[in-house]
Design an enzyme around this catalytic site. Structure first.
Site, PDB file in Angstrom:
ATOM      1  N   GLY A 120     -39.992  22.348  24.018  1.00 25.74           N
ATOM      2  CA  GLY A 120     -38.968  21.315  24.094  1.00 25.74           C
ATOM      3  C   GLY A 120     -37.874  21.615  23.102  1.00 25.74           C
ATOM      4  O   GLY A 120     -37.821  22.692  22.504  1.00 25.74           O
ATOM      5  N   HIS A 121     -37.003  20.643  22.901  1.00 25.11           N
ATOM      6  CA  HIS A 121     -35.868  20.818  21.988  1.00 25.11           C
ATOM      7  C   HIS A 121     -36.063  20.094  20.664  1.00 25.11           C
ATOM      8  O   HIS A 121     -35.119  19.936  19.904  1.00 25.11           O
ATOM      9  CB  HIS A 121     -34.570  20.347  22.652  1.00 25.11           C
ATOM     10  CG  HIS A 121     -34.135  21.202  23.799  1.00 25.11           C
ATOM     11  ND1 HIS A 121     -32.997  20.948  24.530  1.00 25.11           N
ATOM     12  CD2 HIS A 121     -34.695  22.305  24.351  1.00 25.11           C
ATOM     13  CE1 HIS A 121     -32.876  21.861  25.482  1.00 25.11           C
ATOM     14  NE2 HIS A 121     -33.889  22.697  25.389  1.00 25.11           N
TER      15      HIS A 121
END
Length: 395
Positions: A232-233
């Protein structure tokens, strides 16, 4: 004796289903494999009007579900017991929501079931990660204006857009939630919260293609604890300042979390040439474990995707009372810490304590960058902390 045995058996059935023995149970009454959109809405509305506690039961099995809005207020607390799997249409890309719960006090969602957004077909036509001029895809689950709610033990799988979106909520807890989508799935934020007060996200696992947790404007008193994020970020406060009439952010705690193989770690991001002048304060990151995380610690007040802003005009979002404490692990690149604050409104009262981030790449060692901030430094600092001259803010 027969009556006694039946009573005991019924009691254990209620316990196994996770249902309350003093709540009226409304079963959707549809066979697995069927489209339950109409049946679920009808059942919810009946339960919502029941004068005492009620439970809407979706039994085990797979069901098709179209766009649906379950709207209160209800006459008494209501629970959705999802034990089965709800499957969206993999080719439906024209709606902006799939499942919405709105205007409900005393709300629960549990049962161990799955919301399967079937996003794979939609991701191929989604270019919102490349341009803002794009067709918005549906958010999987919306929680709008929920008060005194708890979501526990459910899974959101392969959302087309955001998995979960929260707005206007008060005292809403997410616990033991699983969010799953491939790293390459665009715009699939795990849980996005904004304009709410008293949200908790605890003991959950989020693997997705965008921010695991993202914090929008107007968020107050958020706790994210024991969350594992990655891919993810990362976990992000913002972006802030893109739109006019945004509200202040205050009281954010991210503690005892693990980030692994994420594109960013813990970050705050605001737009330059902001459309509003607000603040974000009392933001604290503590006891964070990093495993090969790119940009582990980041304040970015020049966040400007698609280059649709004027970077020469500094961000007007005022950041203050921010701390990063007991952050340890490994970085995926040499830029381990970047505190890049606004030259128009430098960050105020930023503390760093016991930072230990290692990088072993050929272009090492790890670096620590500052701009328009003079952080207060305590304890261990790896990499070595920087000091930065602070531009005097405008009067």
């Amino acid at each position: 004796m027969g009556r006694v045995n039946f009573g005991v058996s019924a009691f254990f059935v209620f316990c196994l289903l996770g249902l309350s023995a003093n709540a009226k149970v409304f079963n959707i009454g549809s066979p697995p494999g069927s489209d339950i959109t109409k049946a679920l809405l009808k059942t919810f509305n009946e339960a919502c009007q029941f004068p005492t506690k009620s439970t809407v039961l979706i039994p085990k099995g797979e069901y098709k579900l179209g766009e649906i809005e379950m709207l209160g207020p209800c006459k008494a607390p209501i629970r959705i017991a999802l034990q089965g799997t709800l499957k969206a249409d993999g080719n439906a890309v024209h709606n902006q929501k799939w499942v919405a719960f709105r205007n409900i006090n005393g709300f629960k969602l549990n049962g161990g079931g799955v919301f399967d957004g079937e996003g794979n077909a939609a991701w191929r036509v989604n270019n919102c990660h490349k341009t803002e001029q794009c067709k918005k895809l549906p958010i999987s689950i919306r929680f709008d204006y929920i008060t005194d709610g708890k979501v526990r033990g459910i899974t959101s799988l392969d959302a087309k857009n955001f998995h979960i979106n929260v707005i206007g909520a008060k005292n809403l807890t997410f616990e033991e939630v699983r969010i799953i989508a491939p790293a390459e799935s665009p715009n699939t934020d795990g849980i996005h919260v904004g304009r709410s007060d008293g949200i908790k996200i605890i003991n959950s696992v989020i693997t997705t293609g965008d921010d695991c947790v993202s914090v929008g404007d107007g968020m107050k008193n958020l706790l994210v604890e024991r969350v594992t994020c990655g891919p993810g970020h990362g976990i992000s406060v913002g972006s802030l300042g893109r739109y006019g009439h945004e509200q202040d952010v205050k009281g954010i705690k991210i503690i005892n979390c693990t980030l692994q193989e994420t594109d960013n770690g813990i970050r705050i991001k605001t737009w330059p040439s902001a459309a509003c002048s607000t603040s974000a304060s009392d933001i604290h990151f503590e006891n964070i474990v990093l495993k090969n995380v790119t940009n582990p610690i980041l304040i970015d007040q020049e966040y400007c995707p698609w280059n649709h802003c004027n970077k020469a005009k500094p961000s007007t979002i005022k950041l203050s009372n921010i701390s990063f404490k007991n952050i340890r692990g490994t970085s995926g690149n040499k830029d381990a810490v970047k505190l890049l604050c606004s030259k128009g409104f430098p960050c105020q009262n930023v503390e760093l304590g016991n930072i230990d981030i290692k990088y072993t790449g050929a272009d090492g060692p790890a670096t620590f960058q500052c701009a328009n901030v003079s952080p207060k430094i305590m304890g261990t600092q790896v990499p070595k902390a920087c000091s930065s001259p602070v531009t005097k803010p405008p009067q």
